[in-house]
Design a protein around this motif. Structure first.
Motif, PDB file in Angstrom:
ATOM      1  N   VAL A 199     -10.258  21.039  23.842  1.00 40.46           N
ATOM      2  CA  VAL A 199      -9.831  21.232  22.454  1.00 40.46           C
ATOM      3  C   VAL A 199     -10.740  22.237  21.752  1.00 40.46           C
ATOM      4  CG1 VAL A 199      -9.509  20.093  20.226  1.00 40.46           C
ATOM      5  CG2 VAL A 199      -8.734  18.979  22.325  1.00 40.46           C
ATOM      6  N   GLN A 200     -12.038  22.183  22.033  1.00 39.28           N
ATOM      7  CA  GLN A 200     -12.927  23.197  21.467  1.00 39.28           C
ATOM      8  C   GLN A 200     -12.464  24.600  21.872  1.00 39.28           C
ATOM      9  OE1 GLN A 200     -17.182  22.884  21.432  1.00 39.28           O
ATOM     10  NE2 GLN A 200     -17.175  20.664  21.751  1.00 39.28           N
ATOM     11  N   ALA A 201     -12.074  24.753  23.129  1.00 41.44           N
ATOM     12  CA  ALA A 201     -11.632  26.059  23.615  1.00 41.44           C
ATOM     13  C   ALA A 201     -10.285  26.456  23.019  1.00 41.44           C
ATOM     14  CB  ALA A 201     -11.561  26.046  25.136  1.00 41.44           C
ATOM     15  N   GLU A 202      -9.323  25.532  23.007  1.00 46.49           N
ATOM     16  CA  GLU A 202      -7.977  25.833  22.507  1.00 46.49           C
ATOM     17  C   GLU A 202      -7.983  26.181  21.016  1.00 46.49           C
ATOM     18  OE1 GLU A 202      -4.878  26.021  23.646  1.00 46.49           O
ATOM     19  OE2 GLU A 202      -4.936  25.234  25.684  1.00 46.49           O
ATOM     20  N   SER A 203      -8.860  25.570  20.255  1.00 45.08           N
ATOM     21  CA  SER A 203      -8.868  25.739  18.802  1.00 45.08           C
ATOM     22  C   SER A 203      -9.542  27.019  18.349  1.00 45.08           C
ATOM     23  CB  SER A 203      -9.585  24.556  18.156  1.00 45.08           C
ATOM     24  OG  SER A 203     -10.956  24.555  18.530  1.00 45.08           O
ATOM     25  N   GLY A 204     -10.208  27.720  19.262  1.00 43.76           N
ATOM     26  CA  GLY A 204     -10.948  28.911  18.878  1.00 43.76           C
ATOM     27  C   GLY A 204     -12.396  28.645  18.528  1.00 43.76           C
ATOM     28  N   LEU A 205     -12.819  27.382  18.554  1.00 42.13           N
ATOM     29  CA  LEU A 205     -14.193  27.056  18.196  1.00 42.13           C
ATOM     30  C   LEU A 205     -15.190  27.749  19.120  1.00 42.13           C
ATOM     31  CD1 LEU A 205     -16.018  25.370  16.329  1.00 42.13           C
ATOM     32  CD2 LEU A 205     -15.812  23.488  17.949  1.00 42.13           C
ATOM     33  N   CYS A 206     -14.886  27.779  20.405  1.00 42.02           N
ATOM     34  CA  CYS A 206     -15.793  28.437  21.352  1.00 42.02           C
ATOM     35  C   CYS A 206     -15.858  29.939  21.100  1.00 42.02           C
ATOM     36  CB  CYS A 206     -15.351  28.175  22.786  1.00 42.02           C
ATOM     37  SG  CYS A 206     -15.394  26.433  23.262  1.00 42.02           S
ATOM     38  N   ALA A 207     -14.795  30.509  20.548  1.00 42.76           N
ATOM     39  CA  ALA A 207     -14.758  31.955  20.302  1.00 42.76           C
ATOM     40  C   ALA A 207     -15.741  32.373  19.215  1.00 42.76           C
ATOM     41  CB  ALA A 207     -13.350  32.387  19.923  1.00 42.76           C
ATOM     42  N   VAL A 208     -16.149  31.440  18.349  1.00 38.77           N
ATOM     43  CA  VAL A 208     -17.089  31.773  17.276  1.00 38.77           C
ATOM     44  C   VAL A 208     -18.451  31.134  17.517  1.00 38.77           C
ATOM     45  CG1 VAL A 208     -15.228  32.085  15.606  1.00 38.77           C
ATOM     46  CG2 VAL A 208     -16.331  29.845  15.797  1.00 38.77           C
ATOM     47  N   THR A 209     -18.655  30.558  18.707  1.00 40.23           N
ATOM     48  CA  THR A 209     -19.890  29.858  19.022  1.00 40.23           C
ATOM     49  C   THR A 209     -20.522  30.475  20.260  1.00 40.23           C
ATOM     50  OG1 THR A 209     -18.875  27.818  18.179  1.00 40.23           O
ATOM     51  CG2 THR A 209     -20.906  27.583  19.432  1.00 40.23           C
ATOM     52  N   GLY A 210     -21.806  30.771  20.187  1.00 41.16           N
ATOM     53  CA  GLY A 210     -22.503  31.352  21.319  1.00 41.16           C
ATOM     54  C   GLY A 210     -23.142  32.676  20.967  1.00 41.16           C
TER      55      GLY A 210
END
Length: 370
Positions: A140-151
């Motif tokens: 869900v973190q990946a699908e929601s775009g959260l990972c795209a703004v984290t790191g």
């Protein structure tokens, strides 16, 4: 006396999201009956780190009763239905369709148990094409775009704790409390769908709004903030300090009282937060040498005097001794006691009930509801 004393909660739950909701209800005094399968729910078997108990299970299951039932057995399903007849709240996070196969769809629950507040925790909204998708925290973190703004600029990452699950559990907890207030007014329960994706998509509102209305894709900046600046770590001569400047008044105090560079206030590229975000590289070139010339103790003294927010980077190995960490004691199935972080909003007098052993209350519950 807890605020929810006398409330009966039945939970068919596993892992993190639903147990996060129900442990908060148990902490407030509700009676929570946790229904588990033979062998125990998923989180019981993640590890045995806490004196033989899984860390996840010890964290999220204090104060509950455990009953092992086979819900494919008509007799045990009858026991469940008897529980629901008396229950105030029912929380479940089984795979989509599982409750309907037991004759406990949302419509059937509303018809058969009109007093019941029934919460279904799911990965995705049931009116979307993702309705039947299995959903775990990182997915869900990946699908929601959260990972795209984290790191970092080069590497997207997940948040290092179960953020999607935790958000979902807290959303469910809030929804239950609202539904209890509503039931006081109407006398009727309701079915509530809580989607993991919805919770994290809500958290993604600012990057989404920046993209849809400003044409700006939020980039990844590691420990630096993407849309507030300067809000980042600075290396001092003997360590690092994280500085947070959220408005122009704080920016003025930083320039005058901390880095002693009031001339930066006159620079056109640093006039507003939006300017400072756009020109972060130029600003970094000005601020980094000034912090590098200071010892951490001097930087802290100046930040405190100027009223500019700051923090220190804490390693996990430092957290147990953090001066702000408040703890509560929890008894484990083995009879031993450990401490863990005290839930927010609980006073020093807050006490917990034990974490249940698998099936510790099965026979008592069968007699009560059988």
């Amino acid at each position: 006396m807890g605020a929810l004393d006398g409330l009966l909660v039945v939970a068919i739950e596993q892992a993190v999201a639903a147990p996060m909701c129900t442990v908060r209800l148990a902490d407030a005094g509700a009676r929570v009956i946790k229904i588990e399968r033979d062998g125990g729910e998923t989180a019981r078997n993640y590890d045995s780190a806490v004196k033989g108990t899984s860390a996840y299970f010890a964290w999220l299951n204090r104060g509950k009763e455990s009953a092992v039932l086979n819900l494919k057995d008509p007799a045990d399903l009858t026991v469940l239905r008897a529980m629901l007849q008396k229950a105030d709240v029912f929380v479940q996070n089984l795979v989509p369709g599982a409750m309907s196969r037991m004759g406990l769809s949302p419509e059937e629950l509303e018809r058969d148990f009109p007093q019941l507040i029934a919460v279904s925790i799911l990965g995705y909204g049931q009116d979307t094409p993702y309705a039947d998708m299995r959903a775990y925290d990182m997915l869900v973190q990946a699908e929601s775009g959260l990972c795209a703004v984290t790191g970092t600029a080069d590497t997207p990452v997940k948040i290092g704790v179960s953020a999607a699950d935790i958000a979902t559990g807290m959303n469910a907890h809030a929804a239950v409390l609202e539904a209890l207030i509503q039931r006081e007014k109407t006398g009727r329960g309701q079915h509530i769908e809580i989607s993991m994706f919805d919770g994290i998509a809500d958290w993604m509102a600012v990057p989404l709004l920046h993209y849809e209305h400003g044409g700006k894709v939020t980039r990844r900046y590691g420990l630096s903030h993407a849309s507030i600046y300067p809000y980042r770590p600075f290396e001092c001569s003997d360590g690092a300090i994280i500085v947070a400047v959220q408005n122009n008044a704080e920016w003025k105090r930083l320039c005058e009282g901390v880095v002693e560079a009031p001339e930066l206030l006159e620079r056109s590229e640093f006039q507003t937060n939006a300017d400072r975000v756009t020109n972060r590289d130029t600003l970094d070139a000005e601020l980094e040498p000034k912090f590098a010339s200071l010892e951490v103790s001097v930087a802290v003294e100046r930040l405190e005097a100027a009223g500019v927010a700051f923090g220190r980077y804490t390693e996990l190995t430092d957290l147990p001794d953090h001066p702000a960490l408040r703890r509560t004691s929890v008894s484990l199935p083995c009879g031993e006691t450990v401490t863990m972080p005290r839930p927010a909003g609980r006073s020093q007098e807050f006490s917990t009930r034990p974490v249940p052993g698998l099936g510790a209350h099965t026979e008592t519950i069968r007699r009560e509801f059988g």
